[in-house]
Design a protein around this motif. Structure first.
Motif, PDB file in Angstrom:
ATOM      1  N   UNK A 131      61.064  70.250 -20.431  1.00  0.00           N
ATOM      2  CA  UNK A 131      61.737  68.700 -20.246  1.00  0.00           C
ATOM      3  C   UNK A 131      62.467  68.652 -18.794  1.00  0.00           C
ATOM      4  N   UNK A 132      62.314  67.351 -18.206  1.00  0.00           N
ATOM      5  CA  UNK A 132      62.936  67.098 -17.009  1.00  0.00           C
ATOM      6  C   UNK A 132      63.825  65.946 -17.049  1.00  0.00           C
ATOM      7  N   UNK A 154      76.812  67.182 -17.360  1.00  0.00           N
ATOM      8  CA  UNK A 154      76.482  66.177 -18.243  1.00  0.00           C
ATOM      9  C   UNK A 154      76.252  64.714 -17.635  1.00  0.00           C
ATOM     10  N   UNK A 155      75.166  64.149 -17.615  1.00  0.00           N
ATOM     11  CA  UNK A 155      75.262  62.899 -17.166  1.00  0.00           C
ATOM     12  C   UNK A 155      74.144  61.900 -17.878  1.00  0.00           C
ATOM     13  N   UNK A 156      74.353  60.639 -17.644  1.00  0.00           N
ATOM     14  CA  UNK A 156      73.540  59.642 -18.491  1.00  0.00           C
ATOM     15  C   UNK A 156      72.088  59.702 -17.676  1.00  0.00           C
ATOM     16  N   UNK A 157      71.217  59.762 -18.680  1.00  0.00           N
ATOM     17  CA  UNK A 157      69.656  59.913 -18.244  1.00  0.00           C
ATOM     18  C   UNK A 157      68.697  59.854 -19.569  1.00  0.00           C
ATOM     19  N   UNK A 158      67.503  59.894 -18.768  1.00  0.00           N
ATOM     20  CA  UNK A 158      66.437  59.973 -20.199  1.00  0.00           C
ATOM     21  C   UNK A 158      65.563  61.342 -19.626  1.00  0.00           C
ATOM     22  N   UNK A 159      65.015  61.920 -20.824  1.00  0.00           N
ATOM     23  CA  UNK A 159      64.274  63.219 -20.474  1.00  0.00           C
ATOM     24  C   UNK A 159      62.817  62.739 -20.836  1.00  0.00           C
ATOM     25  N   UNK A 160      62.181  63.457 -19.929  1.00  0.00           N
ATOM     26  CA  UNK A 160      60.478  63.328 -19.900  1.00  0.00           C
ATOM     27  C   UNK A 160      60.004  64.601 -20.014  1.00  0.00           C
ATOM     28  N   UNK A 161      59.047  64.756 -21.012  1.00  0.00           N
ATOM     29  CA  UNK A 161      58.642  66.085 -21.440  1.00  0.00           C
ATOM     30  C   UNK A 161      57.255  66.219 -20.977  1.00  0.00           C
ATOM     31  N   UNK A 162      57.213  67.198 -19.910  1.00  0.00           N
ATOM     32  CA  UNK A 162      55.947  67.251 -19.033  1.00  0.00           C
ATOM     33  C   UNK A 162      55.021  68.497 -19.532  1.00  0.00           C
ATOM     34  N   UNK A 175      57.730  60.480 -22.827  1.00  0.00           N
ATOM     35  CA  UNK A 175      59.176  60.161 -22.416  1.00  0.00           C
ATOM     36  C   UNK A 175      59.864  60.246 -23.664  1.00  0.00           C
ATOM     37  N   UNK A 176      61.101  60.914 -23.597  1.00  0.00           N
ATOM     38  CA  UNK A 176      62.218  60.889 -24.869  1.00  0.00           C
ATOM     39  C   UNK A 176      62.903  59.347 -24.869  1.00  0.00           C
ATOM     40  N   UNK A 177      63.189  58.990 -26.093  1.00  0.00           N
ATOM     41  CA  UNK A 177      63.923  57.798 -26.051  1.00  0.00           C
ATOM     42  C   UNK A 177      65.549  57.750 -25.953  1.00  0.00           C
ATOM     43  N   UNK A 178      65.917  59.051 -27.046  1.00  0.00           N
ATOM     44  CA  UNK A 178      67.371  59.179 -27.269  1.00  0.00           C
ATOM     45  C   UNK A 178      67.735  60.594 -26.763  1.00  0.00           C
ATOM     46  N   UNK A 184      61.535  69.130 -31.216  1.00  0.00           N
ATOM     47  CA  UNK A 184      61.217  68.182 -31.939  1.00  0.00           C
ATOM     48  C   UNK A 184      60.039  67.201 -31.377  1.00  0.00           C
ATOM     49  N   UNK A 185      60.058  67.245 -29.969  1.00  0.00           N
ATOM     50  CA  UNK A 185      59.006  66.528 -29.234  1.00  0.00           C
ATOM     51  C   UNK A 185      57.646  67.406 -29.362  1.00  0.00           C
TER      52      UNK A 185
END
Length: 539
Positions: A131-132, A154-162, A175-178, A184-185
Motif C-alpha cells: 500500500x502507498x 498520521x495524516x488524512x489521505x487515501x491508500x493505493x494498493x499496488x 484504490x482504497x475507499x476508507x 482485506x484488499x
C-alpha cells in the motif's frame, strides 16, 4: 478515420523535447495506445484520443507534473513532437481528461494492460503487493487519517494498493475507499481482479497458480489458508518470532546481488501455524539477527524464497522513484465523490476514547516503574530520610490511582460507544467521502506505461554503460531532454529523427547501439503511415 486533426510533420531543426520520441517504440510496445481502443465517445474536436494520451505520456516523461506547468513550456514545440501545431492548453486538456475519466473504463484498461504485460510462456507468477498512502492537504474531502511511514505521522489521505511484478515494474493498482487493511484488499479486490484478467497459467498439481509477496502488515493465517484453497501461495515475514535456531544449522550459499557475488547463511524447517503447514526460512545476518520468512509455496527453492522476499524492496524503490520523478501523488482533477452509506468504518469517537485509554495506560506504567524501586529503596533508607521518601511514594501512588480511575471511566465510556458505525449514521459534517478516483486512475495508468517504457529502454542501454545501475536512467533522461531534427519523407513514408550529441562520448557510444536496436522495430508514428528512423548527429 476518427475525428480530429491527423498528425503532420514538416522539416524542423532543433525541436525542443523531441528526444522523448526516442521512447515512442517502447511506449507503443507497453500499450500506450490501447487507451484509444478502450476509450471511445470523446467529443469531436481538434485533438484525437491518441493525441491526448500521447501528450499526457510526453508530459510525464518530460517531468511536466501537471497541466498548469505546460504554461511554462513552449506549446508549439511540444506540438511539433505530436505532429500538431501545439499541445492542448490547460483548460482543453483538463476537459479532455474529464471526458475520458467520465467513461469509467480504468478497470477495463487495467485488465487489458495486465494481460499485455504478462509473458505468454510464463510458468510461474510472483506479485508484490503493498500500500502507498496519498497524503491529502485540501479541505473539500473528509478522509480518514492514515499512518504515513515515510513521514512518521498520521495524516488524512487515501491508500493505493499496488501490484508489481518480480522485477518491480507496476502491473495494477487498486484504490482504497476508507480504512481497508492490506489483507482485506488482497482477498476482496486484488485476487478477484487478477483472476478476471484471465492470464493465469495452467500449472501442475501441487503448484501454485501464482505467489503473492507482501510485508507483515497482511500477516494472517486465515488469509493464508483462504488463498491456499484457491491455489495461491504467499511469501511474507513471520511475526512475533521469539525463538532462535542453532547457528550450526545454517548453510552458507552464494547469491548474485547488484552484479556482485555475496554469501548468505540460510536454513529451512517445516512449521505448523494454527493447523497450516508452512515452510519457514531464516537468514542469519552478520550481527546474529535471524530474519524469519514463511511461505506456502512448496516448489520454490529455499534460496529463491529468500531472494523473492528481499526483492520486495524493488517495489519500495518504485514508489520512491515515482514520487521523485513523476509526482504520482498529484491529482489532475479536483472534487469528491460519495461512498456507499451502508459501509462500516471505525467509529471516530470510539477511536478517540481507545487512544486516550492507551496513553493513560502508558503513563501509568511509567509511574509504576518509578514506584516499585521506591518501595525497595525504603529497606536501606536511614530513618531520618524516611519521611521524604514516604511523601515521594505517596505522591507517585496517588498519581497511579488517579490514572487507574481515569482508565476505568474511559473504559466505561467506551462501552457505550459502538466500535464500528455505518457511514449513514455518522454526523453529516464529519461523514467520510472520497476523492475522485477515475482521473487519478487514468494518470496512474499513463505513468505506469511511461515508467515501464523508460525501464525497458534503460535496460537495453545498460550493457553499453560502464556504471549501468547508476547511469542508465540518467542516460535516458539526457535523451528525453535533447532536441532533435525532424525530416519527413512522404515518398519513402519515413520520419527521420536526428538527436543532438549527448554530454559524454560514452553516452554517444551507448546511444548508437540503442539506435540500431530501435530502428529494427520499424515503428510507425500513430495516426500516420510514417516509419520512424532514428539517427544521431555525430554519426
Amino acid at each position: 478515420m476518427p475525428g480530429g486533426a491527423a498528425p503532420q510533420f514538416a522539416n524542423q531543426e532543433s525541436v525542443l523535447y523531441g528526444g522523448v520520441l526516442f521512447l515512442l517504440p517502447a511506449l507503443i510496445q507497453q500499450g500506450l495506445f490501447k487507451a484509444a481502443e478502450v476509450y471511445t465517445g470523446i467529443k469531436e474536436g481538434y485533438y484525437r484520443v491518441e493525441s491526448i494520451v500521447l501528450t499526457l505520456a510526453i508530459m510525464a516523461l518530460c517531468r511536466i507534473k501537471n497541466p498548469e506547468q505546460t504554461k511554462q513550456c513552449k506549446p508549439g514545440e511540444l506540438g511539433k513532437v505530436i505532429g500538431l501545431d501545439r499541445i492542448p492548453e490547460v483548460r482543453c486538456l483538463r476537459k479532455k481528461v474529464k471526458e475520458l475519466s467520465d467513461q469509467n473504463k480504468s478497470v477495463q484498461i487495467s485488465k487489458e494492460l495486465f494481460r499485455h504485460w504478462m509473458p505468454e510462456d510464463l510458468d510461474s507468477i510472483y506479485l508484490y503487493v503493498d500500500g502507498h498512502v496519498r497524503i491529502y492537504h485540501g479541505s473539500q474531502a473528509n478522509l480518514p487519517s492514515k499512518y504515513v511511514s515515510r513521514q512518521k505521522l498520521c495524516l488524512s489521505g487515501t491508500t493505493e494498493f499496488w501490484i508489481n511484478d518480480a522485477n518491480g515494474s507496476p502491473l495494477m493498482v487498486v484504490t482504497g475507499e476508507l480504512t481497508e487493511k492490506l489483507q482485506q484488499v488482497i482477498q476482496d479486490q486484488i485476487i478477484p481482479q487478477v483472476a478476471a484478467t484471465g492470464v493465469l497459467p495452467a500449472v501442475p498439481a501441487g503448484h501454485p497458480i501464482y505467489t503473492v509477496i507482501f510485508d507483515r502488515e497482511a500477516y494472517s493465517i486465515p488469509l493464508f489458508k483462504s488463498l491456499l484453497e484457491k491455489q495461491i501461495a504467499i511469501i511474507t515475514y513471520r511475526k512475533n518470532v521469539k525463538d532462535l535456531w542453532e547457528e550450526s544449522l545454517f548453510n552458507t550459499i552464494e547469491i548474485q546481488e547488484f552484479g556482485s557475488k555475496k554469501t548468505m547463511r540460510i536454513c529451512e524447517m517445516e512449521k505448523q501455524f494454527d493447523g497450516l503447514n508452512m515452510r519457514e526460512i531464516r537468514v542469519l545476518t552478520a550481527t546474529g539477527h535471524q530474519t524469519a520468512i514463511i511461505t506456502t509455496n512448496k516448489v520454490i527453492t529455499t534460496r529463491e524464497v529468500a531472494l523473492k522476499m528481499f526483492g520486495r524492496w524493488s517495489q519500495e524503490n518504485y514508489f520512491k522513484y515515482m514520487i521523485a520523478n513523476y509526482d504520482f501523488d498529484k491529482m489532475i482533477s479536483y472534487g469528491v465523490e460519495t461512498i456507499d452509506e451502508n459501509k462500516e468504518v471505525v467509529n471516530p469517537p470510539h477511536r478517540v476514547i481507545k487512544y486516550r485509554i492507551k496513553k493513560a495506560k502508558e503513563k501509568m506504567k511509567r509511574l509504576e516503574a518509578q514506584f516499585y524501586p521506591l518501595l525497595e529503596q525504603a529497606i536501606d533508607t536511614p530513618v531520618q530520610q524516611m519521611p521524604a521518601l514516604t511523601n515521594k511514594q505517596k505522591t507517585v501512588k496517588e498519581n497511579i490511582d488517579a490514572y487507574a480511575e481515569q482508565i476505568r471511566n474511559l473504559q466505561t465510556q467506551a462501552k457505550d460507544i459502538p466500535a464500528r458505525i455505518k457511514l449513514k449514521d455518522m454526523p453529516q459534517a464529519g461523514r467520510y467521502n472520497k476523492l475522485k478516483t477515475e482521473s487519478k486512475m487514468l494518470m496512474n495508468i499513463i505513468k505506469m506505461i511511461c515508467y515501464r517504457a523508460e525501464t525497458a529502454v534503460a535496460n537495453l542501454a545498460a550493457p553499453y554503460l560502464a556504471k549501468d545501475a547508476d547511469e542508465k536512467r540518467k542516460f535516458i533522461q539526457q535523451i528525453i531532454d535533447s532536441p532533435v531534427d525532424m525530416n519527413p519523407d512522404q515518398q519513402q513514408k519515413t520520419l527521420t529523427l536526428t538527436l543532438y550529441s549527448l554530454s559524454a562520448n560514452r553516452y554517444n557510444t551507448a546511444l548508437m547501439e540503442l539506435i540500431q536496436l530501435m530502428n529494427q522495430t520499424e515503428t510507425i508514428f500513430p495516426g500516420t503511415d510514417l516509419r520512424l528512423i532514428f539517427k544521431m548527429h555525430s554519426s
